[in-house]
Design an enzyme around this catalytic site. Structure first.
Site, PDB file in Angstrom:
ATOM      1  N   GLY A 176     -82.017 -12.806   1.429  1.00 14.21           N
ATOM      2  CA  GLY A 176     -81.582 -11.311   1.340  1.00 14.21           C
ATOM      3  C   GLY A 176     -80.665 -10.757   2.270  1.00 14.21           C
ATOM      4  O   GLY A 176     -80.369 -11.566   3.360  1.00 14.21           O
ATOM      5  N   PHE A 242     -79.430 -11.298   7.848  1.00 14.68           N
ATOM      6  CA  PHE A 242     -79.035 -12.082   6.575  1.00 14.68           C
ATOM      7  C   PHE A 242     -80.141 -13.319   6.642  1.00 14.68           C
ATOM      8  O   PHE A 242     -80.476 -13.919   7.776  1.00 14.68           O
ATOM      9  CB  PHE A 242     -77.750 -12.744   6.671  1.00 14.68           C
ATOM     10  CG  PHE A 242     -76.599 -11.910   6.556  1.00 14.68           C
ATOM     11  CD1 PHE A 242     -76.854 -10.481   6.269  1.00 14.68           C
ATOM     12  CD2 PHE A 242     -75.403 -12.137   6.345  1.00 14.68           C
ATOM     13  CE1 PHE A 242     -75.873  -9.660   6.131  1.00 14.68           C
ATOM     14  CE2 PHE A 242     -74.404 -11.564   6.113  1.00 14.68           C
ATOM     15  CZ  PHE A 242     -74.458 -10.146   6.001  1.00 14.68           C
ATOM     16  N   GLU A 243     -80.936 -13.296   5.496  1.00 18.84           N
ATOM     17  CA  GLU A 243     -81.857 -14.441   5.344  1.00 18.84           C
ATOM     18  C   GLU A 243     -81.117 -15.368   4.412  1.00 18.84           C
ATOM     19  O   GLU A 243     -80.792 -15.088   3.031  1.00 18.84           O
ATOM     20  CB  GLU A 243     -83.142 -13.986   4.528  1.00 18.84           C
ATOM     21  CG  GLU A 243     -83.870 -13.180   5.556  1.00 18.84           C
ATOM     22  CD  GLU A 243     -84.853 -14.054   6.259  1.00 18.84           C
ATOM     23  OE1 GLU A 243     -84.789 -15.445   6.422  1.00 18.84           O
ATOM     24  OE2 GLU A 243     -85.608 -13.453   7.117  1.00 18.84           O
ATOM     25  N   ILE A 244     -80.703 -16.640   4.824  1.00 18.69           N
ATOM     26  CA  ILE A 244     -79.409 -17.457   3.846  1.00 18.69           C
ATOM     27  C   ILE A 244     -79.959 -18.486   3.355  1.00 18.69           C
ATOM     28  O   ILE A 244     -79.357 -19.223   2.504  1.00 18.69           O
ATOM     29  CB  ILE A 244     -78.586 -17.741   5.001  1.00 18.69           C
ATOM     30  CG1 ILE A 244     -79.115 -18.720   5.943  1.00 18.69           C
ATOM     31  CG2 ILE A 244     -77.927 -16.686   5.693  1.00 18.69           C
ATOM     32  CD1 ILE A 244     -78.117 -19.329   6.844  1.00 18.69           C
TER      33      ILE A 244
END
Length: 322
Positions: A176, A242-244
């Site tokens: 996300g 940021f969720e990577i």
């Protein structure tokens, strides 16, 4: 029970992951000015291009088990040092590994460990809509009061003195690109401007990423987060999270948007009795090809975000003077 314990500790950290306690940041002295905050524990801060006007603050490794976050920060730094990116316009402060003592324990096999050395969730310990709650089972213990932890105090002091134009925190466990707020469903005043940046990053680097308000997309409220502190208390209007990485979302080969729906099994379901293998796989790529792709993709995405925000900031300045 004995067999289960053997299974839990049998998974070894892949050798392409770094042992952060053995990294000598002085090796980067030719391309970056190194600052060290002598707190307890020590937090290493790298400053790049300290005379550039546009200031960015990049935060990696708040949660120890999210190994891919600091790994991406290290890859980004290596790429900058090897002149793979033109960052001459940007002054960058990087905290590569905010949770070093717990990170050492994760590297030694405690792959489910999220909290710091005092069993506090660092991303619930900021003085931004702080709410004290103790949930050790879910590993979201906020601590007794805001900034009870040396790590969050270090970030607080850096943000206050540095006054960056942009804040970005890197996590894993989801896929996300998020804006404030995490503590409520209230959109920030400049939500549309923030989304202009995130929509470009989504298109170019993470087509399956959920994008928008953090609280709305992750499905729960997070009080006392670093992103909300940066936005609401420090006044950094370009603040992002940021969720990577998430194990059920294959960014490399599966670009179908519906694949993101698999991630709705929240990290909150990972209890203390989850296996170390399960925790590692949930938050981190375990194959070298995946590792290389993710660290490269998100290094590129971070640099692109810097450029988009810097350009947007310049346009706002021009409009203000017209």
């Amino acid at each position: 029970m004995f067999i289960l314990l053997l299974l839990n500790i049998s998974f070894a950290l892949p050798d392409f992951y770094h042992q952060f306690d053995s990294i000598n940041l002085n090796q980067y002295s030719n391309c970056a000015k190194i600052e060290t905050l002598i707190e307890d524990p020590k937090v290493d801060v790298i400053t790049i291009n300290e005379n550039a006007k546009f200031k960015a603050f990049l935060l990696f490794g708040e949660h120890a088990r999210e190994l891919i976050s600091p790994e991406t920060g290290l890859h980004l730094l290596d790429s900058i040092c090897n002149n793979k990116y033109d960052v001459s316009k940007y002054q960058i402060k990087m905290v590569l590994n905010l949770n070093p003592l717990s990170r050492m324990r994760v590297e030694n096999g405690e792959y489910c460990l999220r909290l710091n050395e005092n069993n506090v969730d660092l991303n619930r310990n900021y003085d931004a809509h702080f709410k004290q709650y103790t949930d050790m089972e879910q590993q979201t213990n906020s601590g007794p009061e805001p900034f009870s932890e040396p790590e969050t105090r270090a970030v607080r002091d850096l943000l206050k003195s540095y006054k960056p134009n942009m804040f970005l925190s890197i996590h894993s466990g989801s896929a996300g690109l998020f804006t404030p707020h995490a503590y409520s469903m209230e959109e920030p005043q400049n939500y549309e401007e923030l989304m202009k940046v995130l929509n470009v990053i989504r298109e170019d680097h993470c087509p399956m990423c959920e994008t928008g308000l953090s609280s709305k997309n992750v499905g729960y409220l997070a009080f006392g987060s670093a992103m909300d502190y940066a936005y609401d208390e420090i006044g950094i209007k370009n603040s992002y999270l940021f969720e990577i990485y998430h194990k059920d979302v294959n960014m490399i080969n599966d670009l179908r948007v519906e694949s993101i729906k698999k991630q709705k099994r929240s990290f909150l379901e990972l209890k203390d009795d989850s296996s170390n293998q399960e925790c590692f796989d949930y938050f981190n790529p375990k194959e070298k090809e995946q590792y290389d792709w993710y660290t490269q993709n998100w290094s590129d995405a971070i640099i692109k975000t810097l450029g988009l925000v810097e350009q947007q900031s310049n346009e706002d300045i021009i409009l203000a003077h017209n």
